[in-house]
Design an enzyme around this catalytic site. Structure first.
Site, mmCIF file in Angstrom:
data_model
loop_
_atom_site.group_PDB
_atom_site.id
_atom_site.type_symbol
_atom_site.label_atom_id
_atom_site.label_comp_id
_atom_site.label_asym_id
_atom_site.label_seq_id
_atom_site.Cartn_x
_atom_site.Cartn_y
_atom_site.Cartn_z
ATOM 1 C CG HIS A 112 31.415 39.135 49.895
ATOM 2 N ND1 HIS A 112 31.737 37.801 49.967
ATOM 3 C CD2 HIS A 112 32.516 39.770 49.417
ATOM 4 C CE1 HIS A 112 32.979 37.631 49.535
ATOM 5 N NE2 HIS A 112 33.477 38.810 49.192
ATOM 6 C CE LYS A 147 30.313 29.090 39.111
ATOM 7 N NZ LYS A 147 29.102 28.636 38.520
#
Lengths: 278, 188
Positions: free
Chosen positions: B42, B107
């Site tokens: 990222h 999550k």
């Protein structure tokens, strides 16, 4: 003096590091099973069922319970009548972790420096806590610690007047913030007292304590906190239910008259640890 | 949840019609292709976009799964492969969504910027159960590294998944399942 050869320590650390990653401890399996019986949410029961199924797959296939095989946290309790021979203790622990990472096909999750961030490739160096105890034994606990739960740790230097209610409010806030990040149902380790760094070490030690062992002085408070945590509604995997934590373990120490340090260290439901006594 | 007969099946890459049919709390089985990426990738993707460079994969309609698997038996296999904490990717996710990313699997809760981008650009955030990597790794039937192999477990992966179980957390209607389930117990 009883002599223990470092090669034995290396082999034992290697075995413990792999086993801890493949086999969930019996007390955790039992607690998950019990929680499933009590859980009122259907989704919560399903998730608890999957967690148990996952542990069985991991054990059978010798695949890690979780892809985050953790940063290795190693506790060594060395008897003062033990002499370690043939090399350095810390080097032996490091070699055991490195060899176990390769042999067990564990993920290498450790980077060499918090800012440079180059993966060391074998999960070394481990975090090692040493304690000198009486006797001629050497106890080693290997605890693979995942970052999802570790990142939700917190420390508060409360005022003495904040007392028990202050401690409770801080623990609940930490668990609420952790939510699904910490992979609930969690094991909540709480350190109360000492200094800032001592409180956090107590919290980590509390996380390593078997779920069946209750604190002698704090058992009632542990129960009270567990009850309130399980009313937060986070539930297994954060998908709702009453099983947000499997246990709250508290460890305490003396502290300065002006201080009330409280540390929270959370473990995920993959509450992995394996110990051996040499 | 996670019961094949009760769940909805979707196939990635995703189209807008599929995404509009997903609501917070829906149990979904994901099939098709998902890309595996976590922290380091990222950071690299954000830098590529900032400098106007080409991304190492066509992001249009894709799902990114936040994961760093353990090694498998071969280079096209993974071992344990459960979700990591999504919020660490929040800094970059709105940017990726604006470039065509349609789904995320991970999550934990997302930032307001991410949930707003989900509504604005019609995307979806899917929650997987953390800590069951041995089971979820079995749902990845093929794996290959697309780029950044030097990052080891943090490489950019392309996975083919079969009936990968998730729950819709944030939908295009502003629903947030993690928040909604907490309200249920506090009302009791």
């Amino acid at each position: 003096m009883r002599k223990i050869e470092v090669s034995r320590i290396k082999d034992e650390v290697k075995r413990l590091w792999m086993e801890a990653n493949f086999v969930l401890p019996d007390d955790v399996m039992d607690a998950l099973g019990e929680a499933k019986k009590r859980e009122s949410s259907e989704m919560g029961r399903e998730v608890l069922g999957k967690i148990v199924e996952n542990a069985l797959i991991a054990k059978r296939k010798r695949v890690p319970i979780c892809q985050d095989t953790g940063i290795p946290v190693v506790f060594v309790f060395a008897g003062q009548e033990v002499q370690i021979t043939g090399g350095r203790l810390e080097e032996a622990i490091e070699q055991g972790i490195g060899e176990g990472t390769w042999e067990g096909s564990l993920r290498s999750s450790v980077v060499n420096d918090a800012l440079a961030r180059v993966n060391t490739g074998d999960n070394t160096p481990p975090v090692v806590h040493m304690e000198i105890v009486s006797g001629d034994g050497l106890k080693i606990i290997v605890m693979p610690k995942g970052a999802g739960s570790e990142n939700m740790s917190g420390l508060a230097m409360l005022k003495p007047a904040d007392g028990k209610n202050g401690v409770k409010a801080f623990v609940l806030k930490q668990v609420e913030n952790a939510g699904a990040n910490a992979c609930p149902p969690m094991v909540v380790g709480v350190g109360i007292g000492g200094t800032a760094e001592k409180a956090m070490q107590l919290a980590k030690k509390a996380c390593a304590r078997p779920l069946t062992e209750k604190s002698r002085e704090m058992a009632e408070f542990e129960g009270e906190l567990l009850e309130e945590i399980n009313c937060l509604g986070i539930g297994p995997a954060g998908l709702g239910g009453r099983t947000t934590a499997l246990a709250v373990n508290i460890e305490t120490a003396a502290c300065h008259m002006a201080s009330l340090p409280v540390a929270v260290n959370i473990n995920c439901h993959a509450c992995r640890r394996k110990e051996a006594i040499l | 949840m996670l019961i094949p007969s009760q769940a909805l099946r979707i196939t990635a890459p995703l189209d807008e019609e599929t995404i509009s049919g997903l609501h917070a709390g829906d149990e979904v089985l994901v099939n098709g292709v998902v890309f595996g990426a976590r922290d380091a990738v990222h950071i690299k993707l954000a830098e590529l976009i900032r400098t106007g460079a080409k991304l190492p994969f066509d992001i249009t309609g894709q799902i990114i799964y936040y994961v760093g698997p353990t090694p498998g038996r071969s280079e096209h296999d993974v071992g344990s492969a459960g979700p990591t904490t999504s919020s660490r990717m929040d800094f970059c996710t709105p940017l990726l969504i604006s470039r065509g990313l349609k789904g995320m699997i991970g999550k934990g809760s997302r930032s307001r910027e991410v949930t707003e981008a989900i509504v604005k650009y019609k995307a979806v955030y899917l929650g997987a159960v953390g800590g069951i990597g041995a089971l979820l790794g079995e749902k990845i039937v093929h794996a290959e590294i697309v780029a950044y192999g030097e990052l080891g477990p943090e490489a950019l992966w392309k996975f083919t998944v079969k009936d990968f179980p998730v729950v819709v957390i944030n939908d295009v209607y502003g629903g947030d399942w993690y928040k909604e389930v907490k309200a249920v117990v506090s009302e009791q």
